[in-house]
Design a protein around this motif. Sequence first.
Motif, mmCIF file in Angstrom:
data_model
loop_
_atom_site.group_PDB
_atom_site.id
_atom_site.type_symbol
_atom_site.label_atom_id
_atom_site.label_comp_id
_atom_site.label_asym_id
_atom_site.label_seq_id
_atom_site.Cartn_x
_atom_site.Cartn_y
_atom_site.Cartn_z
ATOM 1 N N GLY A 36 0.769 -1.101 0.051
ATOM 2 C CA GLY A 36 -0.056 -0.029 0.085
ATOM 3 C C GLY A 36 0.797 1.129 0.099
ATOM 4 O O GLY A 36 1.994 1.009 0.103
ATOM 5 N N LYS A 37 0.178 2.421 -0.144
ATOM 6 C CA LYS A 37 1.036 3.658 -0.254
ATOM 7 C C LYS A 37 0.389 4.771 0.858
ATOM 8 O O LYS A 37 -0.745 4.564 1.190
ATOM 9 C CB LYS A 37 0.790 4.267 -1.547
ATOM 10 N N ASN A 38 1.329 5.368 1.506
ATOM 11 C CA ASN A 38 0.911 6.650 2.362
ATOM 12 C C ASN A 38 0.347 7.554 1.518
ATOM 13 O O ASN A 38 0.802 8.245 0.450
ATOM 14 C CB ASN A 38 1.907 7.096 3.084
ATOM 15 N N THR A 64 2.364 10.921 1.470
ATOM 16 C CA THR A 64 3.787 10.863 0.882
ATOM 17 C C THR A 64 3.856 10.109 -0.142
ATOM 18 O O THR A 64 5.144 10.043 -0.856
ATOM 19 C CB THR A 64 4.824 10.477 2.271
ATOM 20 N N ASP A 65 3.049 9.296 -0.551
ATOM 21 C CA ASP A 65 3.222 8.200 -1.665
ATOM 22 C C ASP A 65 4.334 7.299 -1.351
ATOM 23 O O ASP A 65 4.556 6.655 -2.274
ATOM 24 C CB ASP A 65 3.340 8.960 -3.065
ATOM 25 N N ASP A 66 4.798 7.163 -0.349
ATOM 26 C CA ASP A 66 5.661 6.192 0.401
ATOM 27 C C ASP A 66 4.969 4.922 0.342
ATOM 28 O O ASP A 66 3.711 4.864 0.846
ATOM 29 C CB ASP A 66 6.461 6.547 1.551
ATOM 30 N N ALA A 67 5.628 3.955 0.321
ATOM 31 C CA ALA A 67 5.117 2.489 0.449
ATOM 32 C C ALA A 67 5.032 2.356 2.390
ATOM 33 O O ALA A 67 5.789 2.754 3.002
ATOM 34 C CB ALA A 67 6.227 1.113 0.091
ATOM 35 N N ILE A 68 3.738 1.634 2.604
ATOM 36 C CA ILE A 68 3.528 1.440 3.916
ATOM 37 C C ILE A 68 4.345 0.249 4.276
ATOM 38 O O ILE A 68 4.615 -0.673 3.839
ATOM 39 C CB ILE A 68 2.108 1.123 4.219
ATOM 40 N N ASN A 103 -1.787 -0.818 5.252
ATOM 41 C CA ASN A 103 -1.218 -2.040 4.658
ATOM 42 C C ASN A 103 -2.180 -3.064 4.386
ATOM 43 O O ASN A 103 -2.730 -3.626 5.369
ATOM 44 C CB ASN A 103 -0.066 -2.465 5.548
#
Length: 599
Positions: free
Chosen positions: A126-128, A131-135, A177
């Motif tokens: 998944g993504k935050n 921030t578009d960061d990976a969870i 996630n």
Amino acid sequence: MAAASALTWQQLRDLKLSELSDAADGWAATSKFADHARERVDGDMSGKLSKTQESESARSAVKRLKRLSENYHYIQTETGLIRGTLDGLASELVAPQRRLRDALDDAAALGYTVNDDGSIDYPAGGKNALTDDAIPGGTVMGNNGLIGAGNPGMYRDGNGMYDPAPGPDAPQLKSPNPHRAKAQDAADRIAHALREACEIDERYSSALHKLKAAPGLTVDNKTWANVAGDVDAVGNAASKYLADQVLDKSPAERKAWWDHLSKDERQEYLTSFPDVIGNLDGIPATVRDEANRETLPLVIASLEGKTSDGAQDKLAGLKGIQAKLSHDSHPPMYLLGFGTEGKGRAIVSYGNPDASKNVSSYVPGLGTALDGDFADDTVRRAYQTAKAAQKFDPSSASIVWLGYDAPGFKDVMSTTDANNGAPDYNSFMDGIQATNEHKDPHITAIGHSYGSLTVGTAARQDGGIPGADDIVLLGSPGTGAQTASELNVDKGHVFVGSADNDPVTKLPSLADVLVSGSPVLSAATSGDDQLWFGRDPASRGFGAIRMESGDGPLPVLSNQGPTPAHSGYFDPSRNPSAADNIAKIVAGHPDSITTEAPR
């Protein structure tokens, strides 16, 4: 098996349940060998020796052979109990092991790692949204798992923080996630399977630890008392297993279950759980009798020396039954059930109720208990009925059913005992019709004294008394019904025996007592037909057939006790008309009874 605290999911996963079953089979073979050896000692050795030799040396040899037989009997019993314990353990562990393996397979298919403590590592996913960061991934522990007793479950997120995981008593947290929920589900299933297996393991381990022989070769009353405790321990340990197999079934389903067992399987159940099989409605009479004869000496030994909860009265009652069983009788005697709960339980039949076309089951009343008088008084009534009924139809059996606590004088004005006993009586009668070999057996329910209220209560339940064609009420203080039609048998099939000098049949209603202020005065002056427990069954308004029962001896004045007419219905020497009429009804010939006018 390992102790409950030491059992791991790895051990449960790798456990070969077939090895437990193989061990159970080995103990079963040992039990069977000991049984055959005992039969050889009793039949081929001591039996023949005692019949052919009369010397002192021969008598001494017979005594030694008897001791040897008792040793084989002990071995047969204990090894049979071990077999039952192992078989129950193997059977109960099947389900949690399957659930564990399914959870492990699901975790592996998703690429998760199951750790030694049962926790599960799951990957990033998944993504935050900000921030578009990976969870990041994390670790979850199953609900009520191994981190602290009663812990609702834990998980570790990417920052290494532990928080309560979703559980029945925890707030429902949502993780972005997508792997977390799936990992939590698998971890919960692992924890649940392991927890269930630990409980099963602990239960059966406790029973196995009790199955130890004392040093030496002497098998005495103390030994058999210990065996009685072993039987209870194994039965309690296997209660869930037995519930799944047979206890939670109807009598008809139990009969079908028994019929589908092989000869060896039947013998193994008899050896491993004799106390359960002997008291189970729907099991054939000969099987119940065999099981109960096996456990009777054990229970007698366990009661020796005890004084609490009426133990000595029950001991005297069981010894009285044992004495009758030790002698041949005609009709033959069958012990269909017994127990020490409450005031004691005993179900005795004269004649095989499965093979007989006509079967009656008599419920005793006021003051009846498993005590020193039971075998010579209450049981004798079943014998008298069977003996007389067989004159009219040889295919007749008569049972006395003490499967409830009959009230004493203090409680006799309450319906509580009847309400408690009625469902068990109906279950027993359901078993009688399930095991009977005839297509349409003739079944008679008999209630005497307060037992007529128990029978009446059973008859007024939905569907009535299973299989009952006729109902006979003797010395009745009422059935709880106002008319015979409420008892769920065809019109003209409720019969009443009410001797004129039986005071119990004239107990006034509560309303009459309140008006007159005196039970004696109200009994003498009341003009209605209401008794303590409903309308007088011998009254015209009730609608039953009043069979001839004579006047009976007068209370007290006859010098035969306070209520001699009340206790004589079954006895052909004391009340020949009533006893003869009961026998005719039981044998299926109600049209030939003699009657008298209703009150």
